[in-house]
Design an enzyme around this catalytic site. Structure first.
Site, mmCIF file in Angstrom:
data_model
loop_
_atom_site.group_PDB
_atom_site.id
_atom_site.type_symbol
_atom_site.label_atom_id
_atom_site.label_comp_id
_atom_site.label_asym_id
_atom_site.label_seq_id
_atom_site.Cartn_x
_atom_site.Cartn_y
_atom_site.Cartn_z
ATOM 1 C CB SER A 89 1.102 -10.086 2.220
ATOM 2 O OG SER A 89 1.261 -11.431 2.626
ATOM 3 C CG HIS A 192 -2.319 -12.830 5.410
ATOM 4 N ND1 HIS A 192 -1.344 -12.361 6.256
ATOM 5 C CD2 HIS A 192 -1.811 -12.719 4.159
ATOM 6 C CE1 HIS A 192 -0.306 -11.974 5.549
ATOM 7 N NE2 HIS A 192 -0.557 -12.188 4.274
#
Length: 306
Positions: A89, A192
């Site tokens: 991430s 996300h």
């Protein structure tokens, strides 16, 4: 092949930067990073409480700054670079620096924008994330579709992070699938997923002003675990990754296929080495949580080069 992994949001803890400030030059470096990210990293990394550093616009620059400092110290002590970088991430921004695509200051400017944009997107609707451990993946995905949750991180080792509205997450926790355990995460949004779509345009505008170099060592992407050979493509991928799932499971599969012999997780470490112990069984790992862990990490790099 030694892979350096850069952790993502949720790995921060109160005061975790304090021991790093004891190293020569780190305070000056953090002052430069703070200006670039528009976040007081020394304050938040040493004195702020857990609720404060949970805020996305603070957490993301803190994590990337810590990884960058740890990477610089690691390569200085080992007198060599690792064989490749990957980030989970927001950790992908630190990995871009390690791979030679961005300068540290550009990465800190970008993570400042990313953190603010994702915080703004998260503020539009109360959302969150939970880790689901164990169970059948296909059964879980079917259940998520039923209650309007999304898979956000396929972490491997039997762990999938799911995201969405707080009532839906509560329903999943109250009625977990057989063989699963649901753990709420200390993050302030459904990262996300489609909830983050408003942040994508902001990041695209910022990235357009950057001049990335192509990677000088191997870099893996969260999109599908493949190797990225273009700096421009790497930036495109991390922009789009804000609103699409992290495939850390596929990254670990690629590490294994490439012949990984060791994994070093940079500060604030722990989560990715934990996943590696399940997803890359038998691979030596070092979690660089404080400067005291640097020598063990350097020994792993030096040993691989011998």
């Amino acid at each position: 092949m030694i892979v350096v992994a850069c952790p993502g949001q949720g790995s921060q803890t109160p005061g975790f930067l304090a021991p790093w400030l004891e190293l020569d030059g780190v305070a000056d470096t953090l002052a430069i990073y703070s200006e670039a990210a528009e976040v007081d990293l020394i304050l938040h990394g040493t004195k702020s409480d857990a609720d404060t550093i949970r805020d996305t616009h603070i957490a993301q620059p803190l994590i990337v700054a810590a990884s960058l400092i740890a990477a610089q110290e690691l390569e200085r002590r080992a007198v060599r670079r690792p064989d490749g970088y990957a980030g989970h991430s927001v950790g992908e921004l630190a990995a871009l620096v390690g791979a030679g695509i961005l300068t540290a200051e550009d990465a800190m400017r970008l993570v400042g924008v990313r953190g603010r944009a994702m915080a703004d997107a998260a503020a539009m609707t109360p959302t969150g994330m939970s880790a689901v451990l164990g169970g059948d993946e296909q059964a879980l995905l079917a259940r998520l579709a039923e209650i309007d949750l999304s898979p956000a991180n396929f972490n491997g080792g039997g762990q999938i992070v799911v995201a969405g509205s707080l009532p839906a997450l509560a329903e999943l926790a109250e009625q977990p699938l057989k063989g699963t355990r649901v753990i709420p995460l200390q993050v302030a949004g459904a990262f996300h997923t489609s909830y983050m779509a408003p942040a994508v345009a902001t990041l695209q505008a910022t990235v357009a002003a950057l001049a990335p170099a192509d990677p000088t060592i191997t870099l893996w992407t969260n999109k599908d675990g493949s190797i990225v050979t273009s700096g421009a493509k790497a930036l495109e991928l991390i922009v789009n990754q804000v609103s699409s799932p992290v495939r850390w499971d596929l990254c670990m599969s690629s590490f294994a296929d490439g012949g990984i012999t060791g994994l070093v997780e940079l500060a604030p470490a722990g989560a990715l080495t934990g996943l590696a112990k399940r997803g890359l069984r038998g691979t030596p790992t070092v979690a660089v949580k404080t400067p005291e862990d640097l020598d063990a990490a350097a020994e792993l790099l030096i040993g691989a080069a011998a």
